[in-house]
Design an enzyme around this catalytic site. Structure first.
Site, PDB file in Angstrom:
ATOM      1  N   THR A 265       0.836  -1.201   0.000  1.00  0.00           N
ATOM      2  CA  THR A 265       0.000   0.000   0.000  1.00  0.00           C
ATOM      3  C   THR A 265       0.872   1.253   0.000  1.00  0.00           C
ATOM      4  O   THR A 265       1.908   1.286   0.658  1.00  0.00           O
ATOM      5  CB  THR A 265      -0.957   0.024   1.211  1.00  0.00           C
ATOM      6  OG1 THR A 265      -1.833  -1.079   1.105  1.00  0.00           O
ATOM      7  CG2 THR A 265      -1.775   1.286   1.279  1.00  0.00           C
TER       8      THR A 265
ATOM      9  N   THR B 274      -3.899  -3.562   8.548  1.00  0.00           N
ATOM     10  CA  THR B 274      -4.949  -4.585   8.443  1.00  0.00           C
ATOM     11  C   THR B 274      -6.274  -3.903   8.116  1.00  0.00           C
ATOM     12  O   THR B 274      -6.978  -3.408   9.007  1.00  0.00           O
ATOM     13  CB  THR B 274      -5.062  -5.358   9.767  1.00  0.00           C
ATOM     14  OG1 THR B 274      -4.954  -4.423  10.835  1.00  0.00           O
ATOM     15  CG2 THR B 274      -3.940  -6.366   9.908  1.00  0.00           C
TER      16      THR B 274
ATOM     17  N   ASP C 136      -9.563  -0.940   3.410  1.00  0.00           N
ATOM     18  CA  ASP C 136      -9.757   0.412   3.940  1.00  0.00           C
ATOM     19  C   ASP C 136      -9.269   1.502   2.987  1.00  0.00           C
ATOM     20  O   ASP C 136      -9.746   2.640   3.050  1.00  0.00           O
ATOM     21  CB  ASP C 136      -9.010   0.557   5.266  1.00  0.00           C
ATOM     22  CG  ASP C 136      -7.499   0.325   5.095  1.00  0.00           C
ATOM     23  OD1 ASP C 136      -7.120  -0.634   4.386  1.00  0.00           O
ATOM     24  OD2 ASP C 136      -6.710   1.102   5.655  1.00  0.00           O
TER      25      ASP C 136
ATOM     26  N   THR D 108      -2.058   2.560   6.402  1.00  0.00           N
ATOM     27  CA  THR D 108      -1.694   1.253   5.866  1.00  0.00           C
ATOM     28  C   THR D 108      -1.760   0.251   7.003  1.00  0.00           C
ATOM     29  O   THR D 108      -1.358   0.560   8.126  1.00  0.00           O
ATOM     30  CB  THR D 108      -0.281   1.257   5.246  1.00  0.00           C
ATOM     31  OG1 THR D 108       0.090  -0.100   4.943  1.00  0.00           O
ATOM     32  CG2 THR D 108       0.769   1.871   6.144  1.00  0.00           C
TER      33      THR D 108
HETATM   34  N1  ASP Z   1      -4.694  -1.563   4.174  1.00  0.00           N
HETATM   35  C1  ASP Z   1      -4.504  -2.350   2.969  1.00  0.00           C
HETATM   36  C2  ASP Z   1      -5.718  -3.210   2.749  1.00  0.00           C
HETATM   37  O1  ASP Z   1      -6.215  -3.766   3.698  1.00  0.00           O
HETATM   38  C3  ASP Z   1      -3.299  -3.211   3.024  1.00  0.00           C
HETATM   39  C4  ASP Z   1      -2.038  -2.523   3.421  1.00  0.00           C
HETATM   40  O2  ASP Z   1      -2.037  -1.419   3.932  1.00  0.00           O
HETATM   41  O3  ASP Z   1      -1.004  -3.105   3.189  1.00  0.00           O
HETATM   42  O4  ASP Z   1      -6.129  -3.379   1.615  1.00  0.00           O
END
Ligand code: ASP
Length: 340
Positions: A194, A247, A225, A245
């Site tokens: 991300t 979960t 998210d 960034t």
């Molecule tokens: N937040 C991103 C998602 O859940 C993943 C990440 O930040 O690496 O799609």
């Protein structure tokens, strides 16, 4: 879990850009020197591109877009070109952007053919009556706006494909172990990436943007998210610009970006504390990740509760700083000209 952070400083700079390239279990002994160097270089390129916009008197929205496009075009980050694969073997990309001066926002979700989803999010914000378009509808809209459409194979990288195969294999093993809904089935470093950016332009306007390929082995159709305004992205001149960034499901459940901005606006919480409070809430229900936060005075914070976060910043002196691990960022470009 230790909270790692970097500097938070007010330097009265009229312009500022802060970026991240994802937080996760980035292990120093696993990240080869040449890879770290490549990441630092890519972060520096992103900072340079965004800074050039700000220095030329451009808007924070355009700076955020420019900085994110560089990271979307790099295979190193889980966004655009380097996006991870879903369980169905596809790359499904999410992105969002928000203008802190008007609180206008745009987002796209689960798109498979738009080279730069952040540009599509920007177009949704400025050229449509909507905030979010998803899937095929978003792709048609992007094409109508003249954005670059690519064959889905553009997003294929061997590294990400191998990651998916590994993830599928692990999931099969983990399925035997009563993995409930929402329970992570992969080690965190395999899931993250991300990219995001927050910027302050010389007119005092804030903007934020986030772009991602999501999670390796995510279910087809899963939206995280990153394209959700208030979860992965938020900007309000009255408080802060935030990009997240981590979960994703838990960042949605804690309204992470808005939560951080609301603490600053309503409780006058210092920005780093606001980010920490949000990350603590996230940790309390089993999540982790990072937040970049910037206010209209140029104060900023880069906070994460993971092993590392690819990140960087640049202000009016034109010196770019970047880092990966829980230690202060280092200068990565010493001579970016600043005429301001
Ligand atoms: N937040 C991103 C998602 O859940 C993943 C990440 O930040 O690496 O799609």
């Amino acid at each position: 879990m230790t909270m790692q952070t970097s500097i938070t400083t007010a330097d009265n700079s009229p312009i500022r850009l802060v970026i991240h390239g994802g937080a996760g279990t980035i292990k120093r002994n696993k990240l080869k020197m040449e890879h770290e160097r490549a990441y630092m270089q890519a972060l520096a390129q992103s900072l340079t591109a965004g800074y050039a916009v700000l220095e030329a008197g451009g808007s924070s929205i355009d700076a955020v877009t420019a900085a994110i496009v560089v990271m979307e075009d790099s295979p190193l980050f889980n966004a655009g070109r380097g996006s991870v694969f879903s369980h169905a073997g596809r790359n499904e990309l999410d992105a969002s952007i928000m203008d802190g001066s008007t609180r206008m926002a745009g987002a796209v979700a689960a798109v498979t053919t738009i080279r730069n989803p952040i540009r599509a999010a920007h177009a949704v914000m400025t050229k449509s009556a909507h905030v979010m378009l998803m899937g095929h509808g978003a792709e048609i809209f992007a094409a109508e706006q003249g954005l670059e459409i690519v064959d889905p194979s553009y997003f294929y990288t061997q590294y990400r494909w191998d990651q998916l195969q590994k993830a599928i294999a692990k999931e099969q093993v983990l399925r035997d172990h009563d993995v409930g809904p929402g329970t992570p089935t992969l080690s965190k470093d395999e899931k993250r990436g991300t990219v995001g950016a927050v910027a302050l332009d010389r007119y005092g306007n804030l903007a934020a943007g986030t772009s991602t390929g999501g999670l390796t082995n995510k279910r087809f159709g899963r939206v995280g998210d990153s394209p959700i305004i208030g979860a992965g992205t938020y900007a309000d001149n009255r408080s802060v610009a935030v990009s997240a960034t981590g979960t994703g499901e838990i960042f949605i459940r804690t309204a992470a970006a808005f939560n951080t901005a609301a603490q600053v606006r309503l409780l006058h919480t210092p920005i780093a504390d606001a980010a920490d409070n949000t990350l603590a809430e996230i940790a309390a229900i089993g999540g982790d990740g990072g937040l970049i936060v910037l206010d209209a005075q140029g104060n900023y914070a880069l906070r994460f509760n993971t092993g590392g976060m690819y990140r960087g910043t640049i202000g009016s002196d034109g010196i770019a700083w970047a880092g990966v691990f829980p230690e202060p960022e280092k200068p990565v470009i010493n001579s970016l000209a600043s005429s301001s």
